[in-house]
Motif scaffolding. Structure first.
Motif, PDB file in Angstrom:
ATOM      1  N   UNK A  16       0.819  -1.213   0.000  1.00 41.73           N
ATOM      2  CA  UNK A  16       0.000   0.000   0.000  1.00 41.73           C
ATOM      3  C   UNK A  16       0.854   1.265   0.000  1.00 41.73           C
ATOM      4  N   UNK A  17       1.998   1.247   0.678  1.00 40.71           N
ATOM      5  CA  UNK A  17       2.909   2.401   0.648  1.00 40.71           C
ATOM      6  C   UNK A  17       3.449   2.594  -0.769  1.00 40.71           C
ATOM      7  N   UNK A  18       3.809   1.493  -1.427  1.00 37.50           N
ATOM      8  CA  UNK A  18       4.272   1.585  -2.821  1.00 37.50           C
ATOM      9  C   UNK A  18       3.180   2.135  -3.732  1.00 37.50           C
ATOM     10  N   UNK A  19       1.955   1.689  -3.535  1.00 31.44           N
ATOM     11  CA  UNK A  19       0.839   2.222  -4.332  1.00 31.44           C
ATOM     12  C   UNK A  19       0.636   3.712  -4.071  1.00 31.44           C
ATOM     13  N   UNK A  55       2.915   2.713  14.127  1.00 24.18           N
ATOM     14  CA  UNK A  55       2.808   2.450  12.682  1.00 24.18           C
ATOM     15  C   UNK A  55       2.230   3.673  11.980  1.00 24.18           C
ATOM     16  N   UNK A  56       1.185   4.259  12.559  1.00 21.25           N
ATOM     17  CA  UNK A  56       0.608   5.475  11.986  1.00 21.25           C
ATOM     18  C   UNK A  56       1.604   6.622  11.950  1.00 21.25           C
ATOM     19  N   UNK A  57       2.398   6.749  13.015  1.00 23.85           N
ATOM     20  CA  UNK A  57       3.431   7.789  13.062  1.00 23.85           C
ATOM     21  C   UNK A  57       4.449   7.601  11.948  1.00 23.85           C
ATOM     22  N   UNK A  58       4.924   6.365  11.758  1.00 27.14           N
ATOM     23  CA  UNK A  58       5.911   6.096  10.705  1.00 27.14           C
ATOM     24  C   UNK A  58       5.331   6.337   9.312  1.00 27.14           C
ATOM     25  N   UNK A  59       4.090   5.914   9.093  1.00 31.13           N
ATOM     26  CA  UNK A  59       3.457   6.164   7.790  1.00 31.13           C
ATOM     27  C   UNK A  59       3.230   7.656   7.576  1.00 31.13           C
ATOM     28  N   UNK A  60       2.856   8.361   8.636  1.00 30.53           N
ATOM     29  CA  UNK A  60       2.671   9.807   8.541  1.00 30.53           C
ATOM     30  C   UNK A  60       3.969  10.537   8.254  1.00 30.53           C
ATOM     31  N   UNK A  61       5.057  10.085   8.859  1.00 30.14           N
ATOM     32  CA  UNK A  61       6.363  10.690   8.572  1.00 30.14           C
ATOM     33  C   UNK A  61       6.772  10.437   7.122  1.00 30.14           C
ATOM     34  N   UNK A  62       6.432   9.261   6.590  1.00 32.18           N
ATOM     35  CA  UNK A  62       6.718   8.978   5.181  1.00 32.18           C
ATOM     36  C   UNK A  62       5.949   9.938   4.280  1.00 32.18           C
ATOM     37  N   UNK A  63       4.711  10.215   4.623  1.00 37.51           N
ATOM     38  CA  UNK A  63       3.913  11.167   3.829  1.00 37.51           C
ATOM     39  C   UNK A  63       4.421  12.589   4.004  1.00 37.51           C
ATOM     40  N   UNK A  64       4.818  12.941   5.229  1.00 42.04           N
ATOM     41  CA  UNK A  64       5.290  14.301   5.499  1.00 42.04           C
ATOM     42  C   UNK A  64       6.644  14.599   4.869  1.00 42.04           C
ATOM     43  N   UNK A  65       7.378  13.574   4.515  1.00 40.26           N
ATOM     44  CA  UNK A  65       8.677  13.795   3.886  1.00 40.26           C
ATOM     45  C   UNK A  65       8.534  14.556   2.573  1.00 40.26           C
TER      46      UNK A  65
END
Length: 162
Positions: A16-19, A55-65
């Protein structure tokens, strides 16, 4: 959660992150599918609230990058949504598609609300327009995409555990 269950969830979240970073930009919709919210919600119903928040924090940091002007807004919003989703998982224990649709819709709309308030970029009528028109539309698209992905990934994810 067993090791096999952990690997299944990790595979689904990675997919899902790749998508999110490959397919979503190609679509270019005004109300895009948020694959990171779907990933956080799918993981959250299988994890304890504290782990789901991380997990939400890590995914959010990936989006915030990708958005340095609002860095931290996505991490805050996605960690709160993942925590709440994990905490509320008892309500959605059944594999009911209608409840899952509402779960994805509510998760995405809550994420947008928290994100827009935390980033403080839009205010007044523009904020109201975003929250009352574009966010529900994006939440609807994300919810239907989440249901399709849930059906496709069902052999990989298995049943959610309470």
């Amino acid at each position: 959660m067993s090791l096999v269950g952990f690997l299944r969830v990790t595979f689904a979240v990675t997919l899902l992150v790749l998508l999110h970073f490959t397919l979503r930009p190609l679509l270019g919709w005004r109300a895009p599918i948020d694959f990171l919210v779907i990933a956080a919600l799918l993981a959250a119903v299988r994890l304890r609230p504290g782990v789901a928040a991380v997990v939400g924090l890590l995914l959010g940091l990936a989006a915030d990058a990708l958005t340095p002007s609002a860095f931290g807004s996505g991490a805050l919003a996605l960690s709160a949504v993942a925590f709440l989703a994990s905490w509320l998982k008892a309500v959605f224990f059944a594999d009911n598609l209608a409840l899952s649709l509402l779960f994805f819709f509510g998760g995405k709309w809550t994420f947008d609300l928290l994100y827009l308030v935390a980033e403080r970029r839009v205010r007044g009528t523009e904020l109201a327009m975003q929250l009352m028109m574009w966010s529900p539309l994006a939440a609807t698209v994300t919810a239907f995409a989440g249901i399709v992905l849930l059906l496709v990934l069902r052999p990989v994810l298995g049943r959610s555990s309470a």
